[in-house]
Scaffold this active site. Structure first.
Site, PDB file in Angstrom:
ATOM      1  N   HIS A 142      41.481  26.032  27.125  1.00 25.90           N
ATOM      2  CA  HIS A 142      42.132  24.537  26.542  1.00 25.90           C
ATOM      3  C   HIS A 142      41.037  23.260  26.860  1.00 25.90           C
ATOM      4  CE1 HIS A 142      45.134  22.270  24.124  1.00 25.90           C
ATOM      5  NE2 HIS A 142      45.980  23.007  24.597  1.00 25.90           N
ATOM      6  N   ASP A 164      41.511  22.926  21.308  1.00 25.29           N
ATOM      7  CA  ASP A 164      42.895  22.364  21.183  1.00 25.29           C
ATOM      8  C   ASP A 164      43.671  23.437  20.089  1.00 25.29           C
ATOM      9  OD1 ASP A 164      42.203  20.358  23.043  1.00 25.29           O
ATOM     10  OD2 ASP A 164      41.122  19.388  21.529  1.00 25.29           O
TER      11      ASP A 164
END
Length: 472
Positions: A443, A447
């Site tokens: 992450h 995204d």
């Protein structure tokens, strides 16, 4: 030792630039044993792969200077070989072995023929076929499987190093039905040391019949193979308790370190999408028999999935990247790491430049790397350079998984088991072959939007296969 006998030092080789030591796993030769050039003399364990160290001279093992389980630095002497009637030879480290196997010249099978009969040692040769020096060396797994099904190992063709019989050879022999023939038809040979009394072999069921009995599910890769069972070394229990003690090997320690590093440093997130693979199932069933006859290997679903993934990475190159603190490094080459399970570990050999290969080429690479992994013949070069990992968890029936990212890559994708389900299409219910595709992502780099679009592109590519899709 006679006057015309010289000693040749066996040096611990440097298997890779990053490796400064290796552990002696097992000595395959003991003092007094005759040795032929290119014949493995010991097993080496590193934190990446295991390797067999071949001899570079003909002779007799004189002495062992390192014990099993001892970690030895590169350049140290681990043994000495007595060579009769020859000048001192170069140290064994002069020709380091390829990881998991013998040197390239040994693999070709031509180098041993270049030696004259006069160069052979005076010690008696082992009572095995000269073309297969490892023919009578059986692993515990092979002995156990042979004893379970009452197989005479002397009748089993060996495809391993030096004619050694692997577990896969025994399974292939068992599947072929040759094990059911009378024992008198097998060539005479000594029985394996730990073989138990023969047991009536079970009735073999052909694979097509199994598919007819289970038309609803298909587990993808390796459906016809027996599940791998870890080998546990039992030392002793403590205080009379029922406990097993298992030594942590360098490879297992490396796996533990990388997994801990991945989970602690990478903020994992994951997502899943359901894919209709009905057209893919039809396509594979149409082509698999002809492909098997032409290429000699199975055409698996994983090859089609990998092609779909590579095409999606081309559209979303950020998926092919690593985190570098103050920047994100996007790799130009798409090198797919393939997660392959063995009896005691999971390895990730790499398909280099997968974007330049068609479906048939990917199928060949998958089969070759999976075979080399399970037979312990991976080289260090096979393990390096991966940029994105694909895993076929559906091969053991999984329908949903949360994979851990192969550090330092940005993502890992798993292909789950194919299951027939009722699906609503145009307000009507139809039975379709469905599979889940799961994606774990870093992450810091990726995204939800970009990952979702990438996964949707993989889905579109997989569902876009038609009966007219070409393999070449």
């Amino acid at each position: 030792m006679s006057d015309n006998t010289t000693l040749t030092d066996v040096i611990m080789p440097q298997l890779a630039e990053s490796l400064v030591s290796a552990t002696i796993g097992k000595w395959l030769k003991q003092p007094g044993d005759p040795i032929e050039q290119y014949e493995p003399i010991c097993e080496l364990i590193t934190d990446k792969v295991n390797a067999e160290l071949p001899a570079t001279v003909d002779g007799t093992m004189a002495e062992l200077l390192a014990e099993e389980g001892q970690t030895v630095s590169v350049g140290e002497i681990i043994a000495r070989i007595a060579v009769a009637g020859a000048a001192p030879a170069a140290p064994a480290a002069a020709a380091p072995p390829q990881a998991g196997g013998s040197s390239a010249s040994a693999a070709s099978g031509t180098a041993p023929q270049a030696h004259s009969a006069a160069a052979r040692p005076s010690a008696p040769a082992p009572a095995v076929d000269a073309a297969a020096p490892m023919r009578s060396r059986y692993s515990p797994a092979v002995q156990s499987l042979a004893a379970e099904h009452g197989i005479n190992l002397a009748a089993v063709p060996g495809t391993g190093l030096g004619g050694r019989i692997t577990r896969k050879d025994v399974l292939a022999f068992l599947t072929s039905g040759a094990a059911a023939q009378p024992a008198a038809t097998a060539p005479p040979a000594a029985a394996p040391p730990q073989a138990a009394a023969p047991i009536q072999p079970p009735v073999q069921v052909a694979q097509p019949e199994r598919e007819e009995l289970q038309p609803v599910r298909h587990s993808g890769l390796h459906l016809s193979e027996s599940p791998k069972i870890p080998t546990i070394e039992v030392e002793r229990g403590r205080d009379g308790m029922s406990e097993y003690l298992i030594d942590v090997t360098p490879i297992r320690n490396t796996i533990a370190t990388r997994m801990r590093q991945s989970v602690s440093e990478i903020p994992h997130a994951w997502t899943m999408i359901e894919v209709d693979v009905t057209n893919l199932v039809v396509l594979r069933n149409k082509l698999k028999d002809e492909f098997k006859r032409k290429e000699g290997i199975n055409l698996t679903y994983l090859a089609f999935l990998m092609k779909a993934v590579v095409s999606a990475i081309k559209d979303y190159p950020i998926m092919n990247s690593v985190w570098a603190v103050d920047k994100i490094i996007v790799k130009r080459d798409i090198n797919i790491s393939l997660a392959v399970g063995t009896e005691d570990s999971v390895m990730t050999p790499v398909i280099q430049k997968a974007d330049q290969k068609n479906i048939a080429g990917l199928a060949r690479e998958i089969d070759e790397l999976a075979l080399k992994t399970r037979e312990g013949k991976l080289r260090l070069d096979d393990m390096q350079g991966g940029t994105f990992t694909v895993n076929n968890t559906g091969s053991f029936g999984s329908i949903l998984s949360y994979p851990i990212i192969n550090y330092p890559q940005a993502a890992i994708l798993t292909f789950e088991s194919i299951v027939k389900k009722p699906v609503v299409i145009n307000d009507m219910i139809a039975v379709r072959s469905m599979a889940n595709i799961c994606l774990s992502l870093d992450h810091r780099i990726l995204d939800g939007v970009i990952s979702g679009r990438f996964l949707q592109r993989v889905k579109d590519n997989v569902e876009g296969y038609t009966p007219d899709t070409k393999l070449y």
